[in-house]
Design a protein around this motif. Sequence first.
Motif, PDB file in Angstrom:
ATOM      1  N   THR A  50       2.011  12.434   3.855  1.00  0.00           N
ATOM      2  CA  THR A  50       0.753  12.163   3.153  1.00  0.00           C
ATOM      3  C   THR A  50       0.384  10.695   3.289  1.00  0.00           C
ATOM      4  N   PRO A  69      -5.977   5.911   8.229  1.00  0.00           N
ATOM      5  CA  PRO A  69      -7.291   5.297   7.979  1.00  0.00           C
ATOM      6  C   PRO A  69      -7.238   3.775   8.017  1.00  0.00           C
ATOM      7  N   LEU A  91       0.833  -1.204   0.000  1.00  0.00           N
ATOM      8  CA  LEU A  91       0.000   0.000   0.000  1.00  0.00           C
ATOM      9  C   LEU A  91       0.862   1.247   0.000  1.00  0.00           C
ATOM     10  N   GLU A 129      -3.069   9.798   4.866  1.00  0.00           N
ATOM     11  CA  GLU A 129      -4.150   9.359   3.973  1.00  0.00           C
ATOM     12  C   GLU A 129      -4.249   7.845   3.828  1.00  0.00           C
ATOM     13  N   ILE A 130      -3.155   7.151   4.098  1.00  0.00           N
ATOM     14  CA  ILE A 130      -3.189   5.706   3.887  1.00  0.00           C
ATOM     15  C   ILE A 130      -3.106   4.952   5.214  1.00  0.00           C
TER      16      ILE A 130
END
Lengths: 348, 280
Positions: free
Chosen positions: B184, B192, B171, B188-189
Amino acid sequence: MASIHLQNIEKRYGGFVGVQNMSLEIADEEFLVLLGPSGCGKTTTMRMIAGLELPTGGKIVIGGEEMTEIDARDRDVAMVFQGYALYPNMSIYENIRFPLRMRGVPASEHDARIRQAADMVELGGFLDRKPGALSGGQRQRAALARAVVRQPQVFLMDEPLSNLDAKLRQSMRVQIKHMQRQLKVTTVYVTHDQIEAMTLADRIVIMNKGAIQQVGTPDQIYSDPANTFVAGFIGSPPMNLIEGTAQNGTFVAPGVTAPCPEYVRGKVTLGVRPEDCHVGGDNVQGMVYGVEPTGDTTYLTVLAGTKKIEVKAAREYRSDIDVPVAIHFDPAHLYFFGEDGQRIRGAA
Amino acid sequence: MAKARKSRGESMLVRYLVLGGWAAVCLLPILWFLSIGFRPRTEVITPQPIYWPTFSLDAWHLLMSDWPIAQYLRNSVIAVAGSVVIDLVLAIPAAYALARYEFKGREDIGFYILSTRMMAPAIVAVPIFFLFKTLGLLDSVWALMLIYAAINLSLVTWIIRSYMLDIPKELEDAARTDGAGDLTILREIIVPACLPGIITAAVIAAIFAINEFLFTLLIASTSNAYTMSVALANFTGGSDGIIYNAIALVSFIAFVPILILVILIQKHLSRGLTMGAVKG
């Protein structure tokens, strides 16, 4: 778009050499496949092109610019992963949009480009879904859409089809090839599946133990293997490799005799593809070990001495086991390899 | 066939009996608190057990009339919530670094962080007291917030790290080739994707913090900083003796906010958000 030059790149992990002294030119718009068994360094090579790993030696040039030490985020490459790597918390729409946001593409262009990319992989109706609500094939198509959406200089695909079932794999393969031709983006594709390599590639690079074994078109790789590794890796079933001795224009092994060129002498390995072996004749005197009809052809395994030789026999061929059988080789398609495994070629 | 089906039904029955029995054991103290909290003081300690006590609001009136319960609750909430926020702000980047970055001594540092949890708290009680005295933070909820945060930081970091280790590395590789930087990717990854872990860690930290007693007793000396846990001790001494029914009632009141919190975030406490990200 872009060409890629790898100059003497090398990757060491402590004492272990992942990739050694590898040089490769990948032409603009080319579809290049890195093929080899697991642990051969193909994925490491791809990750170095992506910038996810830094080489411990050598140079990487993409589109004329040296990229060796440049971080992955600043290289204009898009990668598709074996496990899809979709962001689980985002919808498919947001997944495809992510690279556009990260690359600072103006927001006004996003929607049109996302829909275009999704339509290209026939996922237009699934944009609202989360990755968890898609099937394996749909997920991989979503990952493809995410890669194409920003029109990168280079596509990198790391075994993108290996988590899919056989039928889906075939249809996705065609789709990937079609897309690559349509977009004309330089593509590096990693696989251990020789069928994928043969069907997709403009050129195949066969790797083993961190080193290139042979580079060539699928035809060259198939009909002109450089060494026993390549010969035994390509083809299904692969080439028969029979160890024996050669002298005075004759190759001899237990149960096997075959003509060979005068310059082939001493301990050598004879290579012959199953489709170049025919029932009858006098090259092999052996026993039937097994017969496998597949519908469009029949595979016959012959035991000669202790060596099993695969023969692609006529479709209607049938036999009991342990019956004497003779095999004939097509003399125009015999390959000889020296003790080091390298092909023995006559002085041109 | 019929026999197999019957034995399957029986095994379900056994399952319910075992689980039901266990649930009853877990729930008993809570019912016990309620029962004691709402009976008159005279029926709390008796030679014979009273199964059907008289319902009484004595303890409730006692709390409401001369006990600043709202103030104590407010102190608890501020100190606990603040400490959890501090923990998350510090622990998330730390956990990410420990889970993903390659650096020398990474495992040792990870273990060192956890080992702060192994020491008996009383060892640092005196130094902590003088530290906060020097800082002029005695009898302050802000001091409690800092102390709770410090006590739970290692545990929160460790829990979040273990969730982060489960996130497929692909990921992050994908996000990196898509053009994302470290922050980031984290925002964002990673966050969450390990939200269930972060919530679990936060709830556990909140529970530990709300029950903390030793340091609270050390720092708090008036209702300025008294939290529910320390204020409870008010009922155990003095000329009135031990007021059991008030203790039970306050304990129950202190338990309710945590119960509500856990019910609200129950669905996040179970894992499963990363399903579908990788393979199927």
